[in-house]
Design a protein around this motif. Structure first.
Motif, PDB file in Angstrom:
ATOM      1  N   ARG A  79      14.670  66.750 -43.768  1.00 16.67           N
ATOM      2  CA  ARG A  79      14.392  65.734 -44.783  1.00 16.67           C
ATOM      3  C   ARG A  79      15.644  65.176 -45.462  1.00 16.67           C
ATOM      4  O   ARG A  79      15.553  64.274 -46.261  1.00 16.67           O
ATOM      5  N   ARG A  80      16.815  65.736 -45.196  1.00 18.05           N
ATOM      6  CA  ARG A  80      18.058  65.256 -45.814  1.00 18.05           C
ATOM      7  C   ARG A  80      18.868  64.519 -44.758  1.00 18.05           C
ATOM      8  O   ARG A  80      19.281  65.107 -43.767  1.00 18.05           O
ATOM      9  N   GLU A  92      21.310  69.197 -43.484  1.00 15.38           N
ATOM     10  CA  GLU A  92      21.412  67.741 -43.488  1.00 15.38           C
ATOM     11  C   GLU A  92      21.632  67.245 -42.064  1.00 15.38           C
ATOM     12  O   GLU A  92      22.342  67.862 -41.283  1.00 15.38           O
ATOM     13  N   CYS A 142      11.932  62.076 -48.010  1.00 16.83           N
ATOM     14  CA  CYS A 142      13.275  62.126 -47.432  1.00 16.83           C
ATOM     15  C   CYS A 142      14.329  61.744 -48.462  1.00 16.83           C
ATOM     16  O   CYS A 142      14.104  60.890 -49.305  1.00 16.83           O
ATOM     17  N   GLU A 143      15.459  62.387 -48.343  1.00 12.07           N
ATOM     18  CA  GLU A 143      16.643  62.007 -49.108  1.00 12.07           C
ATOM     19  C   GLU A 143      17.566  61.298 -48.118  1.00 12.07           C
ATOM     20  O   GLU A 143      17.985  61.890 -47.125  1.00 12.07           O
ATOM     21  N   ARG A 168      22.044  61.661 -43.881  1.00 15.52           N
ATOM     22  CA  ARG A 168      23.262  60.939 -44.252  1.00 15.52           C
ATOM     23  C   ARG A 168      23.547  59.955 -43.125  1.00 15.52           C
ATOM     24  O   ARG A 168      23.678  60.357 -41.971  1.00 15.52           O
TER      25      ARG A 168
END
Length: 118
Positions: free
Chosen positions: A62-63, A3, A95-96, A65
């Motif tokens: 792709r992760r 992440e 993407c997340e 925060r």
């Protein structure tokens, strides 16, 4: 997949303004070496959040925060950030993206502020 944590600060014309944020980012990176920490700005400084996310995307990450380094949720966090996140979700498929609340609304930060002000 690792992440990327984007620490999002507002930005200022004063270069000394960013020093505490750079310290936070550096110390968090040392504490969390498995996570990529990237300090980004909403305006006036680079990298901007969209630049940082595009860079992470190009690197295959792709992760995401997003952790706003803001005291409270004003217009930037209620309007500007959601619009930017929506744009980036459309632009960077797969993407997340997770968005934290403002740092200043954390009970831990409120307690620390009260202690510092005693």
């Amino acid at each position: 997949m690792p992440e990327v944590q984007f620490l999002l600060a507002h930005g200022s014309r004063n270069p000394q303004w960013r020093l505490p944020f750079e310290v936070i980012a550096a110390r968090l990176q040392v504490a969390q070496p498995q996570r990529r920490i990237m300090l980004c700005y909403l305006e006036l400084w680079t990298p901007s959040l969209d630049e940082g996310m595009r860079e992470a995307y190009a690197a295959g990450l792709r992760r995401y925060r997003i952790s706003p380094l803001f005291w409270s949720s004003g217009r930037h966090l209620q309007e500007d950030l959601p619009a930017l996140v929506a744009q980036l979700r459309a632009e960077l498929p797969g993407c997340e993206i997770r968005v934290d609340g403002p740092l200043g609304e954390s009970e831990m930060i409120i307690r620390a502020a009260l202690q510092a002000l005693q």
